[in-house]
Design a protein around this motif. Structure first.
Motif, PDB file in Angstrom:
ATOM      1  N   ARG A 274       0.816  -1.208   0.000  1.00 41.98           N
ATOM      2  CA  ARG A 274       0.000   0.000   0.000  1.00 41.98           C
ATOM      3  C   ARG A 274       0.849   1.257   0.000  1.00 41.98           C
ATOM      4  NH1 ARG A 274      -4.215  -1.518   4.091  1.00 41.98           N
ATOM      5  NH2 ARG A 274      -5.098   0.492   3.681  1.00 41.98           N
ATOM      6  N   HIS A 275       2.169   1.101   0.010  1.00 42.80           N
ATOM      7  CA  HIS A 275       3.041   2.279  -0.051  1.00 42.80           C
ATOM      8  C   HIS A 275       3.823   2.378  -1.351  1.00 42.80           C
ATOM      9  CE1 HIS A 275       2.428   1.978   4.443  1.00 42.80           C
ATOM     10  NE2 HIS A 275       1.965   3.153   4.109  1.00 42.80           N
ATOM     11  N   TYR A 276       3.326   1.740  -2.391  1.00 43.21           N
ATOM     12  CA  TYR A 276       3.994   1.885  -3.696  1.00 43.21           C
ATOM     13  C   TYR A 276       4.051   3.358  -4.111  1.00 43.21           C
ATOM     14  CZ  TYR A 276       4.297  -3.075  -5.051  1.00 43.21           C
ATOM     15  OH  TYR A 276       4.630  -4.401  -5.155  1.00 43.21           O
ATOM     16  N   ASP A 277       3.029   4.123  -3.732  1.00 44.77           N
ATOM     17  CA  ASP A 277       3.038   5.550  -4.090  1.00 44.77           C
ATOM     18  C   ASP A 277       4.297   6.218  -3.556  1.00 44.77           C
ATOM     19  OD1 ASP A 277       2.208   5.193  -1.474  1.00 44.77           O
ATOM     20  OD2 ASP A 277       0.702   6.796  -1.524  1.00 44.77           O
ATOM     21  N   HIS A 278       4.639   5.900  -2.347  1.00 44.91           N
ATOM     22  CA  HIS A 278       5.827   6.500  -1.745  1.00 44.91           C
ATOM     23  C   HIS A 278       7.104   5.943  -2.369  1.00 44.91           C
ATOM     24  CE1 HIS A 278       8.076   8.537   1.363  1.00 44.91           C
ATOM     25  NE2 HIS A 278       8.849   7.478   1.378  1.00 44.91           N
ATOM     26  N   ALA A 287       4.942   6.981 -11.214  1.00 45.03           N
ATOM     27  CA  ALA A 287       4.443   7.633  -9.992  1.00 45.03           C
ATOM     28  C   ALA A 287       2.915   7.731  -9.963  1.00 45.03           C
ATOM     29  CB  ALA A 287       5.077   9.013  -9.847  1.00 45.03           C
ATOM     30  N   ALA A 288       2.313   8.176 -11.069  1.00 50.16           N
ATOM     31  CA  ALA A 288       0.855   8.384 -11.087  1.00 50.16           C
ATOM     32  C   ALA A 288       0.125   7.058 -10.894  1.00 50.16           C
ATOM     33  CB  ALA A 288       0.438   9.028 -12.393  1.00 50.16           C
ATOM     34  N   LYS A 289       0.621   6.029 -11.584  1.00 51.07           N
ATOM     35  CA  LYS A 289      -0.014   4.711 -11.485  1.00 51.07           C
ATOM     36  C   LYS A 289       0.133   4.158 -10.064  1.00 51.07           C
ATOM     37  CE  LYS A 289      -0.524   0.821 -14.640  1.00 51.07           C
ATOM     38  NZ  LYS A 289       0.146  -0.008 -15.649  1.00 51.07           N
ATOM     39  N   ALA A 290       1.283   4.441  -9.477  1.00 55.71           N
ATOM     40  CA  ALA A 290       1.524   3.950  -8.118  1.00 55.71           C
ATOM     41  C   ALA A 290       0.567   4.614  -7.118  1.00 55.71           C
ATOM     42  CB  ALA A 290       2.979   4.210  -7.707  1.00 55.71           C
ATOM     43  N   ILE A 291       0.257   5.867  -7.353  1.00 57.24           N
ATOM     44  CA  ILE A 291      -0.697   6.558  -6.472  1.00 57.24           C
ATOM     45  C   ILE A 291      -2.074   5.898  -6.601  1.00 57.24           C
ATOM     46  CG2 ILE A 291      -1.933   8.754  -6.123  1.00 57.24           C
ATOM     47  CD1 ILE A 291       0.728  10.156  -6.932  1.00 57.24           C
ATOM     48  N   ALA A 292      -2.465   5.595  -7.851  1.00 53.74           N
ATOM     49  CA  ALA A 292      -3.755   4.929  -8.077  1.00 53.74           C
ATOM     50  C   ALA A 292      -3.763   3.553  -7.401  1.00 53.74           C
ATOM     51  CB  ALA A 292      -4.011   4.791  -9.572  1.00 53.74           C
ATOM     52  N   TRP A 293      -2.644   2.858  -7.512  1.00 55.29           N
ATOM     53  CA  TRP A 293      -2.511   1.524  -6.909  1.00 55.29           C
ATOM     54  C   TRP A 293      -2.686   1.593  -5.387  1.00 55.29           C
ATOM     55  CZ3 TRP A 293      -1.024  -3.579  -8.358  1.00 55.29           C
ATOM     56  CH2 TRP A 293      -0.566  -4.382  -7.309  1.00 55.29           C
ATOM     57  N   SER A 294      -1.952   2.516  -4.759  1.00 54.82           N
ATOM     58  CA  SER A 294      -2.020   2.614  -3.303  1.00 54.82           C
ATOM     59  C   SER A 294      -3.430   2.951  -2.835  1.00 54.82           C
ATOM     60  CB  SER A 294      -1.033   3.668  -2.786  1.00 54.82           C
ATOM     61  OG  SER A 294       0.282   3.190  -2.935  1.00 54.82           O
ATOM     62  N   ALA A 295      -4.135   3.738  -3.627  1.00 51.45           N
ATOM     63  CA  ALA A 295      -5.510   4.112  -3.258  1.00 51.45           C
ATOM     64  C   ALA A 295      -6.455   2.905  -3.339  1.00 51.45           C
ATOM     65  CB  ALA A 295      -6.006   5.232  -4.152  1.00 51.45           C
ATOM     66  N   LYS A 296      -6.111   1.921  -4.178  1.00 52.34           N
ATOM     67  CA  LYS A 296      -6.987   0.760  -4.358  1.00 52.34           C
ATOM     68  C   LYS A 296      -6.596  -0.430  -3.487  1.00 52.34           C
ATOM     69  CE  LYS A 296      -9.692   2.205  -7.812  1.00 52.34           C
ATOM     70  NZ  LYS A 296      -9.450   2.057  -9.256  1.00 52.34           N
ATOM     71  N   LEU A 297      -5.387  -0.392  -2.938  1.00 51.35           N
ATOM     72  CA  LEU A 297      -4.887  -1.554  -2.211  1.00 51.35           C
ATOM     73  C   LEU A 297      -5.645  -1.734  -0.897  1.00 51.35           C
ATOM     74  CD1 LEU A 297      -2.735  -3.188  -0.313  1.00 51.35           C
ATOM     75  CD2 LEU A 297      -2.698  -3.702  -2.746  1.00 51.35           C
ATOM     76  N   ARG A 298      -6.163  -2.926  -0.658  1.00 49.68           N
ATOM     77  CA  ARG A 298      -6.890  -3.202   0.575  1.00 49.68           C
ATOM     78  C   ARG A 298      -6.470  -4.548   1.155  1.00 49.68           C
ATOM     79  NH1 ARG A 298      -8.196   1.104  -0.394  1.00 49.68           N
ATOM     80  NH2 ARG A 298     -10.201   2.157  -0.365  1.00 49.68           N
ATOM     81  N   ASP A 299      -6.376  -4.594   2.452  1.00 52.94           N
ATOM     82  CA  ASP A 299      -6.269  -5.878   3.113  1.00 52.94           C
ATOM     83  C   ASP A 299      -7.634  -6.560   3.018  1.00 52.94           C
ATOM     84  OD1 ASP A 299      -5.130  -7.877   5.085  1.00 52.94           O
ATOM     85  OD2 ASP A 299      -6.916  -7.169   6.141  1.00 52.94           O
ATOM     86  N   ILE A 300      -7.639  -7.870   2.897  1.00 50.44           N
ATOM     87  CA  ILE A 300      -8.898  -8.593   2.682  1.00 50.44           C
ATOM     88  C   ILE A 300      -9.925  -8.336   3.801  1.00 50.44           C
ATOM     89  CG2 ILE A 300      -7.837 -10.731   3.613  1.00 50.44           C
ATOM     90  CD1 ILE A 300     -10.704 -10.601   1.035  1.00 50.44           C
ATOM     91  N   HIS A 301      -9.452  -8.303   5.044  1.00 51.10           N
ATOM     92  CA  HIS A 301     -10.389  -8.073   6.159  1.00 51.10           C
ATOM     93  C   HIS A 301     -10.999  -6.678   6.066  1.00 51.10           C
ATOM     94  CE1 HIS A 301      -7.202 -10.844   7.530  1.00 51.10           C
ATOM     95  NE2 HIS A 301      -8.201 -11.520   8.070  1.00 51.10           N
TER      96      HIS A 301
END
Lengths: 437, 469
Positions: A274-278, A287-301
C-alpha cells in the motif's frame, strides 16, 4: 548496490527531526524491553540515523547491526503521537547499511544475491524450488532424513532452520484459482487478488479461501497466475532498488484502473504494497499509477468490512479462537478491528482475546533467521499468552507469524491447537452453508 | 541546533576497568553508537554526549558503581527512561550516566500500612497498576507515566493530571534510601504517618533533581481506591470562557481530581493522533474528572456541569464508561508529543500561576505569540494553575529561536509578577536554570547553593543542573 533517493543524508531532514525523543515509543519496543538500552529503542535508532545525516557518525558495522536488530514491527509508529515516519527511516537506514557494505561477508553476500535477488524476483523459479521441497517432504525424504538424524551433518544454522521450513502445499495458487472467477450472483465489484510468495507455496489454500469469500460477496475476482514478489522482503532488507523494480512489474501486471480494489491477504506484503506511491514517488513513468494503486490496495479483512460482507449462516469448524495480530497488519496497516469483526460474524465462534495481541511474535520477515535468540524469546512469550486463552485455534493473517506460531506449537509438543487465517475460517463457514440439508 | 554535541572526552581508564569488574559486559557502554542515543532526554533543545553509560542490575551494583565514580571524582548523572522535560537527566561533560531502568522491582506491597517499597527504575504505570490490583491507589500520574520511572518522578517531584486534588509526587513519598557524596548509604523517613524526629531531610532530596545524591529505594504512600469516578468533556468557543469556567468551579468550592484544558491547536493534533472524537473546531476543551464516594461524585459533577453551562460551554459530554474515560485521559497525555505534528521542534514551558490569574496568563501568552510572530499552543492542568505553553518552532531557524527565547523570558517574567512559579512539575534542570535566581530571590538562592556545597562538596552529582556551577 545503488539505493537511489531515500538515503539518510539525502532525505527530507524534517522526517528525522519529527522525533522529539519524548519516549512514548519505549514501552512498545520489544528490543528495548529486552535490553533496556537506548540504542535498541526507536528513538535511540533515530538518534543514530540523525547522527549519520548530520555527518557526526559514519555508517559503521555497529550501526548496521543495530538496524538489523530492529524487528521492524512498527509498534512504535502506533504509539508515536508526533507521527514519525519510522518505516521510511528504517528502510532508508537499512538501504544505507547495504550501500556502505559494512555488514558484507562472502556468505551474507551469497545468500542475499541468491535468495533476495535470485529467488524472490523469479516467481517460476521460486515455484520450482517449492515443488522440489514438496517432493522432498511428501516422499518421506524429510522424515527419513530426520529419523536418521542426518541433520547432524548440517552446519549449525541450517540444522536449526531445517525444522522451521514451511510445509509446502501440493498445489500452488495458479492450480487452485482460475485467472478470472465470477460470482454466482450478479457481479457488484471487480477485484484483483495478490497471491504472494510464501503464501503461494505454503498457504495456497488461504489464497483459494480469499477468492471464495470474495465470490461469496459478489465480487468478480482476477488472479494473475504468475505474479512477481511484491518486494516487501527487499525493501525491509535494504534493497530498495530491487523493491522498486518489483513494484514496477506488479504495476505492469495489474492495472489499478481496471479494479475496484486490489486485495492482499498477508499482513507483511500488504503493509509494503500500500506504499507503492511512496516507493515510486520519484519515478516519472510510474508515480501516477503507483498513487492509483495505493488508493486501491486493501487488506482482505478491511475490504470485507468496507463492503459490509455477508455474515455466514453456517458455523465454521473452529469453536474457541484467539487472534494474534500481525505487526504489519495492525501497526503497518492499522487493520485491527476488522479481523475480529469477521471472526465474530462466524456462527459458533467464541473469540478469546489474548494478552499482548499486538506484540511481535519474533517472525518479523527473516528475523528468525538473522536474530534467532531474540526471535525465540519473543516466540516463547507469544506462545505463553496464546496458551493462556485455552483457545483451540489461533487465527493470524500473515505467513511469517503463521509459521512462527505453528513451529512453536509443534516444537512444544502441542498437536491439538491449530493455526488458521481468519479468512479460511470464514470461507469454511460459507462452504458449510451448502453442505447443510 | 542541527549538529549534535561534540564527542565527550573518554572516561578515566582506571574507572572503566573498575566498572567492568562490577557490572555485566552489556551494562557498560562506551562505543559512539551506544552513547549518541543517551545525548538527550525528552527536552528538545539540549544535547550532550556522556563519557560512558552504566546500567546496573541491582542495588549492590549501583552502590559499588557510584562509589567507584565518587572515589575518582567523576561526575554522575542519574537517569531512568529519559523522559524528563527540563534536561535534568542530560549528561554533563565528561560524566558517567548511571541508568537505573534495570532496577525495576517492586520490593514490598504493605496493605496493612498502605505503603509500597520500590526500586527507582520501576515505571510509574506499573506502580499504579500494582496498587490498583490490591484495591489501592497511587495518585500521582505524570503525563508520561507509562514510560517514566519512579526515581525520576521523585527526583523531579513530578506532578500530573490529578495534581489539583492529590498534589505532586512529594505528597506520596514516605521514605528514601540515598547514596551520599561520601559513598555512605542513608535511609530517610519511614512507615509512620506521624514522624517528626529531626530535619525533614527526605523532602530535601525530593525534587533535588539528582544534584544531592543517588536514590536507591523509595517507600511510597498509597490511599484507598476511590469508589466512583466520573468524567466530563466540556467544549468552549474560547480559552477565556474555559478559564472563567475553571475559576467558577474553584469558587464553587468543588475540587475535581482532574481539570485539564487543551487549546484549539492541541485539540487538533491530539485528535489527529488518538481519534477519540474530540471537537476539532472548538476553541478550548476541558477534561474534568471527579472521584470519591458515589454520592459526592454525582454532586460534584452536577455543580461542574452547571458552572460550565453558566460560562457558555457549547457542549458537555460525559464519558460513557471507564474505558472511554481512560481513552480521553490517554489522548490528553499525548498532547505534548502530538504537537510535534505541526512544527518539528516543540519547546514546552511549565509555568504555573495562582488559579485566580489563569485567564490573564492565557491572554498574555496569546499576546506574546502575536507580538513575536510565533506559534504557541497551550494546554495543561487548569485546575492547579499549571500551564504548558508550547512553542512550535524549528531549531534550524536561528532567528526564530532567538524570538522564542525572548518570548520565553517575557512569559517567565509575567508568571513571577502574578505570583507564579517557573516550573509546576517538570523541574528546573538546565532548561530553566537561568530563571531560578529571579524566582527564588537572593537569600533563598544562596541557601540552595550552600546546601549543595555541604552535601556535594566536589560537585559530582548532576553538575550544572538547577544551580549554575
Amino acid at each position: 548496490m545503488k539505493t537511489g533517493p531515500g538515503s539518510l543524508a539525502e532525505m527530507d531532514y524534517s522526517v528525522l527531526q519529527q522525533c522529539m525523543h519524548c519516549g512514548m515509543c519505549l514501552p512498545t519496543c520489544p528490543t528495548y524491553e529486552e535490553t533496556k538500552r537506548e540504542r535498541h529503542s526507536p528513538r535511540g535508532r533515530i538518534a543514530l540515523m540523525r547522527a549519520i545525516a548530520d555527518g557526526e557518525m559514519e555508517v559503521s558495522k555497529a550501526f548496521g547491526e543495530e538496524m538489523y536488530y530492529c524487528l521492524g514491527c512498527l509498534a512504535c509508529t502506533t504509539a508515536c503521537p508526533a507521527g514519525v515516519d519510522y518505516p521510511q527511516l528504517f528502510e532508508a537506514a537499512r538501504a544505507e547499511v547495504e550501500e556502505a557494505g559494512v555488514l558484507e561477508s562472502p556468505k551474507r553476500n551469497a545468500i542475499r544475491a541468491s535468495v533476495l535477488r535470485g529467488l524472490f524476483t523469479r516467481p517460476r523459479l521460486l515455484r520450482l524450488i517449492g515443488r522440489l521441497l514438496w517432493i522432498w517432504q511428501a516422499s518421506g525424504g524429510q522424515s527419513l532424513f530426520r529419523r536418521l538424524k542426518l541433520n547432524r551433518l548440517l552446519p549449525a544454522n541450517l540444522r536449526r532452520l531445517e525444522p522451521q521450513a514451511p510445509a509446502i502445499n501440493r498445489q500452488f495458487s495458479h492450480q487452485l484459482i482460475r485467472p478470472v472467477e465470477r460470482p454466482a450472483a450478479p457481479t457488484r465489484r471487480r477485484v484483483a487478488v495478490l497471491t504472494g510468495c510464501v503464501q503461494d507455496l505454503a498457504f495456497s489454500d488461504i489464497n483459494r479461501a480469499t477468492v471464495d469469500v470474495l465470490l461469496a460477496n459478489d465480487c468478480e475476482v482476477h488472479t494473475p497466475p504468475v505474479q512477481p514478489c511484491c518486494g516487501s522482503l527487499h525493501a525491509h532488507n535494504g534493497d530498495l532498488a530491487t523493491a522498486r523494480e518489483l513494484a514496477r512489474r506488479q504495476l505492469d501486471l495489474i492495472d489499478p484502473d481496471q479494479f475496484d480494489a486490489i486485495i492482499s491477504n498477508a499482513g507483511g506484503c500488504g503493509s509494503h504494497l500500500r506504499h507503492y506511491d511512496h516507493l515510486l514517488t520519484d519515478d516519472v513513468r510510474y508515480a501516477a499509477k503507483a498513487i492509483a494503486w495505493s488508493a486501491k490496495l486493501r487488506d482482505i479483512h478491511e475490504y470485507l468490512v468496507e463492503i459490509s460482507f455477508r455474515a455466514p449462516t453456517a458455523p465454521a469448524d473452529a469453536q474457541t479462537v484467539t487472534y494474534h495480530e500481525s505487526c504489519h497488519l495492525c501497526h503497518g496497516q492499522k487493520v485491527s478491528a476488522q479481523p475480529r469483526a469477521i471472526l465474530q460474524a462466524i456462527p459458533g465462534v467464541e473469540l478469546r482475546e489474548c494478552a499482548e495481541s499486538t506484540w511481535c511474535c519474533g517472525s518479523a520477515g527473516i528475523y528468525n533467521i538473522t536474530q534467532p535468540e531474540t526471535s525465540a524469546r519473543l516466540q516463547e512469550r507469544k506462545l505463553g499468552h496464546l496458551a493462556a486463552t485455552g483457545a483451540g485455534t489461533v487465527a493470524t493473517a500473515n505467513p511469517g507469524c503463521h509459521l512462527q506460531i505453528a513451529n512453536g506449537l509443534s516444537a512444544g509438543g502441542d498437536t491439538t491447537t491449530t493455526v488458521e487465517h481468519p479468512i479460511v475460517l470464514l470461507a469454511r463457514a460459507y462452504a458449510a452453508e451448502h453442505s447443510r440439508p | 541546533m542541527s549538529s549534535g554535541a561534540p564527542p565527550a572526552s573518554p572516561l578515566d581508564a582506571e574507572l572503566l576497568a573498575e566498572l567492568r569488574q562490577l557490572v555485566p559486559s552489556d551494562a557498560l557502554l562506551t562505543a559512539p553508537e551506544d552513547l549518541i542515543p543517551y545525548a538527550f532526554d525528552g527536552t528538545a533543545a539540549h544535547r550532550a554526549r556522556p563519557a560512558a553509560v552504566v546500567i546496573p542490575t541491582d542495588r549492590d551494583q549501583l552502590i559499588a558503581v557510584v562509589r567507584a565514580a565518587l572515589r575518582r571524582e567523576v561526575p554522575i548523572v542519574t537517569r531512568g527512561n529519559g523522559t524528563g522535560l527540563s534536561a535534568g537527566s542530560l549528561p554533563s561533560t565528561g560524566s558517567l550516566v548511571v541508568c537505573l531502568n534495570r532496577l525495576d522491582r517492586i520490593l514490598e506491597l504493605d496493605p496493612a500500612n498502605l505503603t509500597m517499597m520500590v526500586e527507582p527504575g520501576v515505571v510509574t504505570q506499573t506502580i499504579s497498576s500494582a496498587a490498583e490490583a490490591a484495591d489501592l491507589f497511587y495518585p500521582p500520574d505524570p503525563g508520561s507515566m507509562k514510560i517514566s520511572t519512579i526515581g525520576g518522578n521523585v527526583a523531579e517531584n513530578s506532578g500530573g493530571l490529578r495534581g489539583l486534588k492529590y498534589g505532586v509526587t512529594r505528597d506520596y513519598v514516605m521514605g528514601l534510601e540515598v547514596i551520599l557524596a561520601d559513598g555512605s548509604v542513608c535511609w530517610l523517613g519511614g512507615k509512620c504517618v506521624k514522624d517528626v524526629a529531626g530535619f525533614s531531610l527526605r523532602d530535601l532530596f525530593i525534587g533535588s533533581e539528582g544534584t544531592l545524591g543517588v536514590i536507591t529505594k523509595i517507600l511510597l504512600k498509597l490511599v484507598p481506591k476511590p469508589a466512583a469516578r466520573r468524567t466530563l468533556l466540556a467544549t468552549f468557543a474560547s480559552m477565556e470562557d474555559a478559564a472563567s469556567a475553571v475559576s467558577g468551579i474553584i469558587a464553587a468550592k468543588v475540587v475535581p481530581c482532574t481539570l485539564e484544558f487543551l487549546d484549539q491547536k492541541t485539540i487538533r493534533c491530539v485528535e489527529d493522533f488518538a481519534h477519540v472524537g474530540l471537537p476539532v473546531s472548538a476553541g478550548a476543551l476541558l477534561l474534568i474528572e471527579a472521584d470519591g464516594n458515589p454520592a459526592a461524585v454525582d454532586a460534584e459533577i452536577a455543580v461542574v456541569e452547571a458552572t460550565c453551562r453558566a460560562h457558555h460551554a457549547t457542549d458537555i459530554r460525559a464519558a460513557a464508561d471507564a474505558a472511554e474515560a481512560t481513552r480521553l485521559a490517554t489522548a490528553r497525555r499525548s498532547a505534548f508529543s502530538a504537537l510535534a505534528r505541526m512544527r518539528p521542534t516543540t519547546i514546552l514551558e511549565d509555568v504555573t500561576v495562582p488559579r485566580s490569574e489563569l485567564a490573564r496568563m492565557v491572554r498574555f501568552i496569546e499576546t506574546v505569540a502575536t507580538k513575536h510572530d510565533l506559534q504557541i499552543a497551550t494546554f495543561g492542568h487548569f485546575g492547579d494553575g499549571n500551564l504548558h505553553p508550547t512553542f512550535l518552532t524549528d531549531e534550524r531557524d536561528e532567528a526564530e529561536m532567538v524570538r522564542v527565547h525572548t518570548a520565553m523570558q517575557e512569559i517567565v517574567t509575567m508568571t513571577l509578577e502574578l505570583g507564579g512559579t517557573i516550573t509546576g512539575e517538570h523541574g528546573v534542570g538546565l532548561a530553566k536554570r537561568e530563571f531560578l535566581p529571579q524566582q527564588l530571590g537572593d537569600a533563598s538562592y544562596q541557601l540552595h547553593r550552600q546546601i549543595k556545597r555541604t552535601l556535594d562538596p566536589a560537585g559530582l552529582f548532576n553538575p550544572g543542573k538547577v544551580l549554575a556551577p
